[in-house]
Write a protein that holds these residues in place. Structure first.
Motif, PDB file in Angstrom:
ATOM      1  N   THR A   1      -7.651  -0.653  -0.718  1.00 14.98           N
ATOM      2  CA  THR A   1      -6.504  -0.487  -1.618  1.00 14.98           C
ATOM      3  C   THR A   1      -5.602   0.672  -1.226  1.00 14.98           C
ATOM      4  N   THR A   2      -5.971   1.409  -0.182  1.00 19.16           N
ATOM      5  CA  THR A   2      -5.127   2.487   0.316  1.00 19.16           C
ATOM      6  C   THR A   2      -5.044   2.398   1.831  1.00 19.16           C
ATOM      7  N   ILE A   3      -4.017   3.011   2.398  1.00 21.61           N
ATOM      8  CA  ILE A   3      -3.853   2.975   3.847  1.00 21.61           C
ATOM      9  C   ILE A   3      -5.009   3.670   4.567  1.00 21.61           C
ATOM     10  N   PRO A   4      -5.503   4.845   4.097  1.00 22.03           N
ATOM     11  CA  PRO A   4      -6.666   5.448   4.776  1.00 22.03           C
ATOM     12  C   PRO A   4      -7.887   4.539   4.783  1.00 22.03           C
ATOM     13  N   ARG A   5      -8.118   3.792   3.707  1.00 23.96           N
ATOM     14  CA  ARG A   5      -9.277   2.897   3.666  1.00 23.96           C
ATOM     15  C   ARG A   5      -9.138   1.750   4.660  1.00 23.96           C
ATOM     16  N   VAL A   6      -7.979   1.120   4.684  1.00 25.80           N
ATOM     17  CA  VAL A   6      -7.825   0.002   5.629  1.00 25.80           C
ATOM     18  C   VAL A   6      -7.842   0.527   7.066  1.00 25.80           C
ATOM     19  N   MET A   7      -7.352   1.750   7.282  1.00 31.01           N
ATOM     20  CA  MET A   7      -7.439   2.365   8.607  1.00 31.01           C
ATOM     21  C   MET A   7      -8.901   2.542   9.016  1.00 31.01           C
ATOM     22  N   PHE A   8      -9.727   3.003   8.070  1.00 34.49           N
ATOM     23  CA  PHE A   8     -11.144   3.210   8.374  1.00 34.49           C
ATOM     24  C   PHE A   8     -11.814   1.903   8.769  1.00 34.49           C
ATOM     25  N   TRP A   9     -11.553   0.843   8.020  1.00 34.63           N
ATOM     26  CA  TRP A   9     -12.212  -0.424   8.320  1.00 34.63           C
ATOM     27  C   TRP A   9     -11.677  -1.047   9.599  1.00 34.63           C
ATOM     28  N   ARG A  10     -10.423  -0.771   9.932  1.00 33.67           N
ATOM     29  CA  ARG A  10      -9.904  -1.196  11.229  1.00 33.67           C
ATOM     30  C   ARG A  10     -10.616  -0.450  12.360  1.00 33.67           C
ATOM     31  N   LEU A  11     -10.920   0.817  12.116  1.00 31.40           N
ATOM     32  CA  LEU A  11     -11.659   1.609  13.096  1.00 31.40           C
ATOM     33  C   LEU A  11     -13.045   1.023  13.330  1.00 31.40           C
ATOM     34  N   VAL A  12     -13.736   0.670  12.236  1.00 34.95           N
ATOM     35  CA  VAL A  12     -15.074   0.078  12.348  1.00 34.95           C
ATOM     36  C   VAL A  12     -15.003  -1.261  13.091  1.00 34.95           C
ATOM     37  N   ALA A  13     -14.003  -2.067  12.764  1.00 37.99           N
ATOM     38  CA  ALA A  13     -13.853  -3.367  13.448  1.00 37.99           C
ATOM     39  C   ALA A  13     -13.596  -3.181  14.934  1.00 37.99           C
ATOM     40  N   GLY A  14     -12.805  -2.165  15.288  1.00 37.04           N
ATOM     41  CA  GLY A  14     -12.550  -1.898  16.697  1.00 37.04           C
ATOM     42  C   GLY A  14     -13.804  -1.482  17.441  1.00 37.04           C
TER      43      GLY A  14
ATOM     44  N   GLU B   1      -8.276 -13.393 -11.349  1.00 41.52           N
ATOM     45  CA  GLU B   1      -7.874 -11.997 -11.485  1.00 41.52           C
ATOM     46  C   GLU B   1      -8.153 -11.171 -10.235  1.00 41.52           C
ATOM     47  N   TRP B   2      -9.324 -11.359  -9.644  1.00 39.41           N
ATOM     48  CA  TRP B   2      -9.658 -10.506  -8.502  1.00 39.41           C
ATOM     49  C   TRP B   2      -8.753 -10.795  -7.298  1.00 39.41           C
ATOM     50  N   MET B   3      -8.207 -11.988  -7.224  1.00 35.25           N
ATOM     51  CA  MET B   3      -7.266 -12.287  -6.146  1.00 35.25           C
ATOM     52  C   MET B   3      -5.913 -11.636  -6.387  1.00 35.25           C
ATOM     53  N   ASP B   4      -5.557 -11.439  -7.671  1.00 28.58           N
ATOM     54  CA  ASP B   4      -4.347 -10.678  -7.967  1.00 28.58           C
ATOM     55  C   ASP B   4      -4.531  -9.207  -7.632  1.00 28.58           C
ATOM     56  N   LYS B   5      -5.738  -8.699  -7.875  1.00 34.24           N
ATOM     57  CA  LYS B   5      -6.019  -7.285  -7.599  1.00 34.24           C
ATOM     58  C   LYS B   5      -6.151  -7.028  -6.107  1.00 34.24           C
ATOM     59  N   TYR B   6      -6.761  -7.985  -5.375  1.00 32.27           N
ATOM     60  CA  TYR B   6      -6.938  -7.854  -3.911  1.00 32.27           C
ATOM     61  C   TYR B   6      -6.261  -9.042  -3.237  1.00 32.27           C
ATOM     62  N   PRO B   7      -4.933  -9.018  -3.135  1.00 28.78           N
ATOM     63  CA  PRO B   7      -4.203 -10.211  -2.650  1.00 28.78           C
ATOM     64  C   PRO B   7      -4.434 -10.542  -1.183  1.00 28.78           C
ATOM     65  N   PHE B   8      -4.979  -9.590  -0.414  1.00 32.28           N
ATOM     66  CA  PHE B   8      -5.173  -9.845   1.024  1.00 32.28           C
ATOM     67  C   PHE B   8      -6.652  -9.949   1.394  1.00 32.28           C
TER      68      PHE B   8
ATOM     69  N   LEU C   1       0.829  -1.206   0.000  1.00 31.85           N
ATOM     70  CA  LEU C   1       0.000   0.000   0.000  1.00 31.85           C
ATOM     71  C   LEU C   1       0.865   1.259   0.000  1.00 31.85           C
ATOM     72  N   ASP C   2       1.999   1.207   0.673  1.00 31.15           N
ATOM     73  CA  ASP C   2       2.901   2.355   0.744  1.00 31.15           C
ATOM     74  C   ASP C   2       3.493   2.681  -0.626  1.00 31.15           C
ATOM     75  N   SER C   3       3.751   1.636  -1.415  1.00 31.72           N
ATOM     76  CA  SER C   3       4.345   1.857  -2.721  1.00 31.72           C
ATOM     77  C   SER C   3       3.335   2.304  -3.758  1.00 31.72           C
ATOM     78  N   ASP C   4       2.033   2.182  -3.400  1.00 32.25           N
ATOM     79  CA  ASP C   4       0.986   2.560  -4.341  1.00 32.25           C
ATOM     80  C   ASP C   4       0.296   3.857  -3.978  1.00 32.25           C
ATOM     81  N   ASP C   5       0.910   4.650  -3.077  1.00 29.30           N
ATOM     82  CA  ASP C   5       0.231   5.857  -2.625  1.00 29.30           C
ATOM     83  C   ASP C   5       0.450   7.048  -3.534  1.00 29.30           C
TER      84      ASP C   5
END
Length: 546
Positions: free
Chosen positions: A135-148, A211-218, A67-71
């Protein structure tokens, strides 16, 4: 005045009879634990936090690096920047728990325990899916917030456990169940995260070309989490019974259980030719009776004697217990975030040459494991924690007491933290693997003994059963704050250490320092009595006085 001989003989017989009765009482075991069906459903719901929180740890380094390399900034992620971001990503989950734990506790006291378990479980499912496709750090941060936020209700689950099992002799088993499932969830989450991350590369024979697993590997590990939590949600909706006294009894409907009854009645009507006897005997029940659930919770009767005042939470016993309860995740949560980064960081081959200087303090790098190896490694050692909790902990707790086990566990933590960085100075992968196994086993053993002990100590510190929900809410709030501060500050210290060429900086300063303070704190703690037994004793004493 002399005691008559018949009175002496009568007392002797009564004493012998009581002794025989006590001797004949079977030992407490898992099979004798009351209301097992309810506890197991509650345990299934407890899977939400470990699955949501640990699944990302095996691939956390690689996730942030991608994610850092794709910002769009064009800069390359460094080990120190990854450590900082990893700390924040782990911390935001616990910070959300801290901010909402008291809110969930108050809502549970007002609307009941079950809704405050069901609805957050649904939110946790959505958050897991959102995180996997971020696909970005702010997005995964948001969903981590919701999970918390969705997992801020751990105190409510602990309160339900105390309300389901009130007899102290079953406490060591009942309160061990949630930490046991927590450990099991950690193992499952680590294994899923390690095996299913980047599936087109780690399992090309199964997922190659998708293909979608290549696009969203995690995404695949979080999808697996969502499926598992959906099963827990179904069990909670259809089988979990309310324990809040004001929300139980006649006049209070449970729509989820009613829907379960209707579903099974319809199912057995459709298969009446095969299950006619079973349908007639077990499911043709009155609307207020449910015979399909084993070991239903007994209906709470209004006590003949009113409850005594609930007491105050501002006591030395509670203050010191909360301190111990908080210091445990302050370093343990940081370890859970830092150790996978330590395992993922590429090997520095200069560590065993002239670059090691100043008494063996300045060296960098890691073990260079991939995400699947990390997941299997951590989950395998988590299995040892399960064994300890199921078979060793109850015996030790009954022999030495909860507080003694808690203190012993706190002594082990500093030893494991001091030794961890020195694994890098060993030559050969076999030696490093064995040394890593030793330090990891020490930490796993310590937390396996400490976590259930801390929950029991906090429960027994409550002055009254009416204060259990509030006290566990406060405990969960402080614990969540510690699990936010620990990884965030630990990640910052780790990054500073990397920049100055000292990978052991965070291990020898922050983690070891906090663990040593915890040891000193544990020796100032005391162990209280079960609030239910204390209240029964006080009511009995009041009756005798009257």
């Amino acid at each position: 005045m002399a005691v008559k001989q018949p009175d002496i003989e009568l007392a002797s017989r009564a004493s012998a009879s009581a002794s025989t009765s006590t001797a004949r009482e079977p030992p407490v075991s898992w099979a004798r634990l009351p209301h097992k069906s309810q506890l197991l459903i509650l345990a299934a719901c407890r899977l939400s936090e470990p699955l949501s929180n640990t699944c990302l740890l095996p691939y956390l380094y690689y996730l942030i690096r991608s994610l850092d390399s794709d910002d769009g900034n064009g800069h390359k992620a460094t080990t120190s920047s990854i450590s900082r971001r990893a700390g924040l990503l782990v911390a935001v989950f616990a910070l959300a728990q801290f901010a909402t734990s008291m809110l969930w506790a108050r809502l549970a006291d007002r609307f009941g325990r079950k809704p405050i378990i069901v609805y957050p479980l649904l939110a946790s499912i959505i958050a897991n899916l959102g995180f996997g496709f971020g696909t970005t750090i702010p997005r995964v941060m948001f969903w981590r917030l919701v999970a918390g936020i969705a997992n801020g209700n751990i105190g409510v689950m602990r309160t339900m456990t105390a309300e389901i099992v009130t007899d102290r002799k079953y406490q060591s088993r009942a309160f061990l169940l949630l930490p046991l499932v927590f450990n099991g969830g950690n193992i499952a989450g680590l294994a899923l995260g390690g095996l299913l991350a980047t599936p087109t590369k780690s399992l090309p024979w199964l997922f190659g070309g998708i293909e979608w697993m290549d696009k969203y590997p995690f995404a695949l590990p979080t999808i697996a989490n969502a499926v598992a939590l959906t099963v827990s949600l179904a069990l909670a909706v259809g089988g979990l019974r309310e324990t809040l006294p004001s929300r139980t009894g006649p006049g209070h409907r449970d729509i989820g259980i009613e829907l379960r009854r209707k579903f099974f009645r319809l199912l057995f009507r459709l298969r009446a030719h095969s299950y006619q006897a079973l349908s007639t005997n077990e499911f043709a029940t009155s609307p207020t009776t449910d015979r399909s659930t084993i070991h239903e919770l007994p209906q709470r009767q209004t006590p003949a004697t009113p409850f005594l005042p609930t007491g105050s939470l501002r006591t030395k016993l509670i203050a010191m217990t909360l301190c111990g309860f908080t210091f445990l995740p302050l370093h343990n949560a940081a370890f859970m975030q830092l150790f996978p980064i330590f395992l993922s960081t590429p090997i520095n081959t200069n560590n065993t040459t002239s670059h090691t200087h100043v008494g063996g303090l300045f060296f960098t790098g890691g073990l260079g494991y991939d995400s699947s190896t990390i997941g299997l490694y951590l989950s395998a050692f988590g299995c040892s924690g399960i064994f300890l909790q199921m078979f060793i902990y109850p015996t030790l707790q009954s022999k030495f007491g909860t507080l003694a086990i808690f203190r012993f566990a706190f002594i082990i933590f500093p030893l494991s933290y001091v030794l961890t960085p020195y694994v890098l100075l060993l030559n050969g992968s076999i030696k490093r693997g064995i040394a890593t196994a030793v330090v990891l086993f020490l930490q796993v053993m310590a937390r396996t003994l400490a976590i259930p002990s801390s929950v029991i100590l906090l429960t027994n510190a409550a002055p009254s059963p009416k204060m259990l929900g509030t006290l566990h809410g406060i405990g969960n709030m402080f614990s969540s704050l510690a699990r936010a501060v620990g990884p965030a500050f630990g990640g910052w210290v780790s990054a500073k250490g990397m920049e100055m060429g000292m990978v052991g900086c965070v291990w020898w300063t922050y983690l070891t320092g906090i663990a040593i303070i915890g040891v000193l704190m544990s020796w100032r703690m005391e162990e209280g009595k079960s609030p239910h037994e204390r209240e029964r004793g006080e009511l009995s004493q009041r009756k005798e006085d009257d």
